[in-house]
Enzyme design. Structure first.
Site, short mmCIF file in Angstrom:
data_model
loop_
_atom_site.label_atom_id
_atom_site.label_comp_id
_atom_site.label_asym_id
_atom_site.label_seq_id
_atom_site.Cartn_x
_atom_site.Cartn_y
_atom_site.Cartn_z
N SER A 107 40.19 44.03 36.87
CA SER A 107 39.48 44.29 38.13
C SER A 107 38.04 43.83 38.01
O SER A 107 37.48 43.74 36.91
CB SER A 107 39.51 45.79 38.44
OG SER A 107 38.65 46.12 39.51
N TYR A 152 38.37 54.72 35.77
CA TYR A 152 39.17 53.55 36.14
C TYR A 152 38.52 52.27 35.64
O TYR A 152 39.17 51.41 35.04
CB TYR A 152 39.32 53.52 37.66
CG TYR A 152 40.01 52.31 38.23
CD1 TYR A 152 41.39 52.22 38.26
CD2 TYR A 152 39.26 51.27 38.78
CE1 TYR A 152 42.03 51.11 38.81
CE2 TYR A 152 39.88 50.16 39.33
CZ TYR A 152 41.26 50.09 39.34
OH TYR A 152 41.89 48.99 39.89
#
Length: 294
Positions: free
Chosen positions: A189, A202
């Site tokens: 990401s 995360y």
């Protein structure tokens, strides 16, 4: 029919502001406004993955559904995972794969559990005899705007076990069933490089996925197996209304001024899985909507 004419990327898909919308985790596609585009009407295959056997986690919706659809239209059969609460979405993914003339094998699986990962790999090998492409896409996040003090040990453990442990186990268990020319693709990401404070745990896992990808790629290069990753920016998937407190301006911070649609991520996975990427390993394809990454 796909329209491949040049289009302005800032206006090709819906731009915020979006309606505020909230869902219970894990969320599902149906109520989303605007509805996500997985490539149902636009993706055209050209035989890049003919007769490949793919194993994909988190294939019920979002990026996973778009990848499953694209892989099938490129000629691959697909085993994909979903959580039991996502069965309705999983059935739609299976329909799209089968509509493309390929086999779909949906498997309810919680990749936080080692034995479920083992059973998943065994199922894929039983169905197809091998694994040609492994896509580690399933992930968990939960926004905590109140900071690290609000991140419970339970949440931290769930994020790490879903995003890292599952990937580790599936790579380890799949590699004995992969032959030269096979490919592993992990989903990292933009958060790996530009972490948002409210997604601290995360983002930590996404940074680890980059390191894991680059290390494993070197480890198995001599076996003829490539390992790469895709780093999406903001993408309009059910994870957003299920885990983010405010959906109205989601994606507006990207230089292109909007979030990606899942269909815009799938071509990167197809490319990395195909022989067109035969000299590409230990790389991260950044698909961030213009946010510069190292």
């Amino acid at each position: 029919m796909s329209d491949d004419r040049p289009q302005d990327p800032t206006t090709r898909h819906p731009r915020p502001d979006f309606p505020q919308q909230d869902q219970e985790h894990p969320g599902w596609t149906g109520p989303m406004d605007p509805p996500p585009d997985h490539g149902e009407e636009s993706y055209r295959g050209s035989g890049l993955l003919t007769d490949r056997a793919a194993l994909l986690t988190g294939g019920d919706s979002g990026i996973g559904r778009a990848v499953a659809l694209a892989f099938a239209r490129e000629g691959a059969d697909v085993v994909f995972t979903y959580l039991p609460d996502e069965e309705k979405d999983a059935r739609e993914t299976a329909r799209l794969v089968e509509e493309a003339g390929r086999r779909a094998v949906p498997v309810a699986c919680d990749i936080r559990e080692e034995e479920q990962c083992r059973a998943l790999v065994d199922r894929a090998v039983a169905e197809f005899g091998r694994i040609d492409v492994l896509v580690n896409n399933a992930a968990y996040q939960m926004s905590q705007p109140d900071g690290i003090g609000a991140i419970t040990t339970e949440q931290f453990d769930r994020v790490l076990r879903t995003n890292l442990y599952g990937m580790f186990w599936l790579c380890k268990m799949s590699l004995p069933h992969m032959r030269p020319g096979s490919s592993i693709i992990n989903t990292t990401s933009v958060q790996a490089y530009k972490p948002s404070p409210h997604l601290l745990d995360y983002a930590t896992t996404k940074g680890a996925i980059v390191t894991f990808t680059q290390g494993l790629a070197q480890m198995v290069a001599g076996d003829g197996i490539r390992v790469n990753a895709v780093a999406p920016g903001p993408v309009w998937t059910p994870l957003i209304p299920a885990t983010m407190p405010d959906t109205r301006e989601f994606g507006k911070q990207a230089p292109l001024g909007r979030p990606a649609q899942p269909a815009e991520m799938a071509p990167a996975y197809v490319f990395l899985a195909s022989q067109r990427a035969s000299y590409i390993t230990a790389e991260v394809v950044n698909a961030t909507g213009g946010t510069p990454l190292p």
